[in-house]
Design a protein around this motif. Structure first.
Motif, PDB file in Angstrom:
ATOM      1  N   PRO A 164       1.763  58.518 -13.714  1.00  0.00           N
ATOM      2  CA  PRO A 164       1.547  59.952 -13.490  1.00  0.00           C
ATOM      3  C   PRO A 164       2.166  60.844 -14.560  1.00  0.00           C
ATOM      4  N   ASP A 165       3.185  60.345 -15.272  1.00  0.00           N
ATOM      5  CA  ASP A 165       3.800  61.186 -16.297  1.00  0.00           C
ATOM      6  C   ASP A 165       2.978  61.213 -17.578  1.00  0.00           C
ATOM      7  N   ARG A 166       2.067  60.264 -17.744  1.00  0.00           N
ATOM      8  CA  ARG A 166       1.250  60.212 -18.954  1.00  0.00           C
ATOM      9  C   ARG A 166      -0.232  60.446 -18.669  1.00  0.00           C
ATOM     10  N   ASN A 167      -0.686  60.003 -17.510  1.00  0.00           N
ATOM     11  CA  ASN A 167      -2.111  60.102 -17.173  1.00  0.00           C
ATOM     12  C   ASN A 167      -2.266  60.699 -15.777  1.00  0.00           C
ATOM     13  N   LEU A 168      -1.826  61.937 -15.618  1.00  0.00           N
ATOM     14  CA  LEU A 168      -1.797  62.542 -14.289  1.00  0.00           C
ATOM     15  C   LEU A 168      -3.195  62.664 -13.692  1.00  0.00           C
ATOM     16  N   LYS A 169      -4.167  63.093 -14.492  1.00  0.00           N
ATOM     17  CA  LYS A 169      -5.525  63.276 -13.974  1.00  0.00           C
ATOM     18  C   LYS A 169      -6.081  61.950 -13.455  1.00  0.00           C
ATOM     19  N   ARG A 170      -5.878  60.897 -14.216  1.00  0.00           N
ATOM     20  CA  ARG A 170      -6.351  59.571 -13.821  1.00  0.00           C
ATOM     21  C   ARG A 170      -5.599  59.075 -12.581  1.00  0.00           C
ATOM     22  N   ALA A 171      -4.292  59.347 -12.534  1.00  0.00           N
ATOM     23  CA  ALA A 171      -3.483  58.918 -11.394  1.00  0.00           C
ATOM     24  C   ALA A 171      -3.908  59.636 -10.118  1.00  0.00           C
ATOM     25  N   LEU A 172      -4.238  60.935 -10.230  1.00  0.00           N
ATOM     26  CA  LEU A 172      -4.666  61.691  -9.053  1.00  0.00           C
ATOM     27  C   LEU A 172      -6.032  61.223  -8.558  1.00  0.00           C
ATOM     28  N   LYS A 173      -6.903  60.868  -9.482  1.00  0.00           N
ATOM     29  CA  LYS A 173      -8.215  60.343  -9.083  1.00  0.00           C
ATOM     30  C   LYS A 173      -8.048  59.037  -8.314  1.00  0.00           C
ATOM     31  N   ARG A 174      -7.154  58.195  -8.804  1.00  0.00           N
ATOM     32  CA  ARG A 174      -6.872  56.936  -8.118  1.00  0.00           C
ATOM     33  C   ARG A 174      -6.218  57.204  -6.762  1.00  0.00           C
ATOM     34  N   ARG A 175      -5.319  58.170  -6.706  1.00  0.00           N
ATOM     35  CA  ARG A 175      -4.689  58.540  -5.433  1.00  0.00           C
ATOM     36  C   ARG A 175      -5.731  58.951  -4.410  1.00  0.00           C
ATOM     37  N   ASP A 176      -6.692  59.765  -4.841  1.00  0.00           N
ATOM     38  CA  ASP A 176      -7.722  60.239  -3.913  1.00  0.00           C
ATOM     39  C   ASP A 176      -8.568  59.078  -3.392  1.00  0.00           C
TER      40      ASP A 176
END
Length: 562
Positions: A164-176
């Motif tokens: 999340p500190d480097r790829n927040l957008k990707r991490a949030l998509k995975r979270r969803d």
């Protein structure tokens, strides 16, 4: 590394500088458990370790496309891979499935999930959910919210890709995606999922715990344990009391201070604190509780106990406090005064040098040096190595921890080094309300626990010492300058160290009362001459009651009035 209650004191990095804290136990009610199972293995709670249909489906897809399209690993199979890393080959996939089946028969689901969550990588150098939850969000796994748990559960597929500190957008998509899976399985309500999606996770790279640094450094040095989940004997409230006391003393006096508290029953070190900022000046990490320093008068109780056991003296026997010379060595008292005939008790309480040098000459310096080595003093050298009489007044070096442990032997009814009778008499001579009042002044009017205590001041005002003990605890305090500088007249044991030691002791007994020793059966009373302290005869004009050790004190009669 934990304290006695389980609170984490320090986390050190493991192999390859990984931060792994493998002590989480999976709980089906925790969001991280629900999120992980939802995204990685929705049928985990019901399958036997493998899913045959999923394996066939994945094999068909991979063969059709000529590359790996999907996997069929259950959480059980992934746990096998984490426990026993191996190549991703077809042969190993078969072995993995067999091992997962065996594991499912031998262990329950909670154990398997706990193993997985304590071993899985979560990006950066964080391994295991405890390190991940603390490292990314500054909280424990049980305290993770739904959105935070979903984000971490989504990371296990590709920890670097979903950092999340480097790829927040990707991490949030995975979270969803994880949240959607939770909804499909009915493990989270639509309202909970909607709320979790609207919250942007607050990434807080929390520092690793680093409490009681001097204690932890010593514990690693003492035990040699450098990895694993280790519980120490440290008691947090006692450690806090010691840290506050030595820091306050250091700030007020302008010198360094350290304190050690030991539990008598088993010799466990409950607290070890040194003043100052561990990360401060160039000598900030010097552990003054372990540094050898001149002992001052702190060794006199051990000489007294040895002499009592050898029948060379009794508590009320008179010793001579007058000028004396031994082959050119002329000891002097701290105040340069002479008091004539004094009892052993008075010589101990007043910390008179000359009577104890005389007593050491009578006992034998080599015998006393051997006795000190038996107690665990490892830095003696100097007078001890030469068999010098200066040992009686502390012209040898000891560390605070060594000193506290040696007093622990006395406190443990002599610990096999001294008789219970000698240990009791030394404690009795150095305790009592009058003694407490001398240390605390008007504060002693408030109820205080009974402790025996001894102070020490090394020559030229280098070091100030105080040790207190009772049947439960030994409290030791040292004050001085790390550089070993001398001439600081504030460094007197009774003035600098004693108030600190008593402050800690009173924290050990908030109600003001503590245990004390009962007189051993080998201590008996007899009539003695008031002039010499020896067994009285009919010729002695004045007599009093005195104590002696049955089977050790010789029946020597007073000859002063014949």
């Amino acid at each position: 590394m934990r304290d006695r209650s389980g609170e984490v004191l320090r986390v050190t990095l493991g192999p390859n500088d990984t931060d792994c804290r493998p002590y989480y136990t999976a709980d089906p009610s925790d969001w991280i458990v629900r999120a992980l199972v939802a995204v990685e293995d929705g049928t985990f709670w019901t399958h036997c370790g493998v899913r045959p249909l999923s394996i066939l489906r994945a094999a068909g897809q991979n063969l059709f496309y000529g590359r790996r399209i999907s996997g069929a690993s259950t959480l059980s199979m992934q746990t096998v891979r984490l426990i026993k890393p191996h190549p991703k080959t077809l042969l190993w996939k078969v072995r993995e499935a067999i091992m997962a089946l065996k594991m499912e028969r031998a262990k329950d689901k909670i154990w398997i999930l706990s193993q997985y969550l304590n071993r899985a990588p979560f990006g950066s150098n964080l391994v295991g959910i405890e390190a991940a939850a603390q490292g990314w969000f500054g909280k424990s796994p049980k305290a993770l919210g739904l959105g935070e748990a979903a984000l971490l559960a989504g990371m296990v597929q590709a920890p670097s890709r979903f950092r999340p500190d480097r790829n927040l957008k990707r991490a949030l998509k995975r979270r969803d995606y994880v949240l959607r899976r939770l909804g499909e399985l009915g493990w989270a309500t639509p309202e909970q999922i909607a709320a979790a999606r609207t919250v942007l996770p607050e990434i807080r790279r929390a520092p690793r715990p680093f409490k009681a640094p001097f204690y932890c450094d010593w514990f690693v040095q003492e035990t040699g344990i450098t990895h694993g989940d280790v519980t120490t004997p440290l008691e947090a409230d006692v450690q806090s009391a010691c840290e506050a006391a030595v820091d306050e003393a250091s700030a007020a006096g302008g010198y360094a201070a350290s304190a050690v508290v030991l539990r008598v029953a088993d010799g466990a070190v409950l607290a070890l604190a040194c003043s100052g900022d561990y990360f401060g000046a160039k000598d900030g990490q010097v552990n003054t509780a372990l540094a050898p320093r001149p002992a001052g008068s702190t060794l006199k109780p051990f000489l007294a106990a040895l002499a009592l056991d050898r029948g060379l003296v009794t508590p009320e026997e008179r010793l001579l406090d007058a000028p004396v010379a031994f082959k050119g060595y002329r000891p002097a008292n701290f105040d340069n005064r002479y008091r004539g005939r004094v009892t052993l008790r008075d010589a101990l309480v007043l910390s008179l040098n000359i009577p104890f040098v005389r007593l050491l000459h009578k006992t034998g310096a080599p015998a006393f040096a051997d006795n000190l080595r038996t107690l665990g003093f490892r830095h003696l050298g100097g007078e001890a190595a030469e068999g010098g009489l200066g040992m009686a007044i502390g012209n040898v070096e000891v560390s605070l921890l060594e000193l506290v442990r040696a007093y622990g032997t006395l406190a443990r009814n002599g610990g096999g080094v001294y008789s219970p009778e000698a240990a009791y008499l030394v404690a009795d001579m150095l305790s009592g309300r009058e003694r407490t009042g001398a240390a605390l002044g008007h504060v002693a009017d408030v109820a205080c626990p009974r402790f025996a205590w001894k102070t020490g001041t090394s020559s030229a005002y280098r070091d100030a010492w105080t040790v207190l003990w009772n049947p439960e605890y030994v409290v030791g305090v040292w004050c001085g300058h790390k550089s070993g500088g001398f001439g600081d007249t504030a460094l007197v044991g009774a003035k600098a160290a004693a108030p600190v030691a008593w402050k800690i002791a009173r924290r050990l007994y908030p109600a003001g009362s503590g245990p004390w020793y009962g007189a051993p059966p080998g201590v008996f009373r007899r009539t003695i001459c008031s002039l010499t302290g020896l067994a009285a005869t009919a010729d002695c004009p004045e007599t009093e009651e005195g104590r002696a050790l049955r089977g050790r004190t010789p029946a020597t009669l007073c000859a002063a009035h014949r």
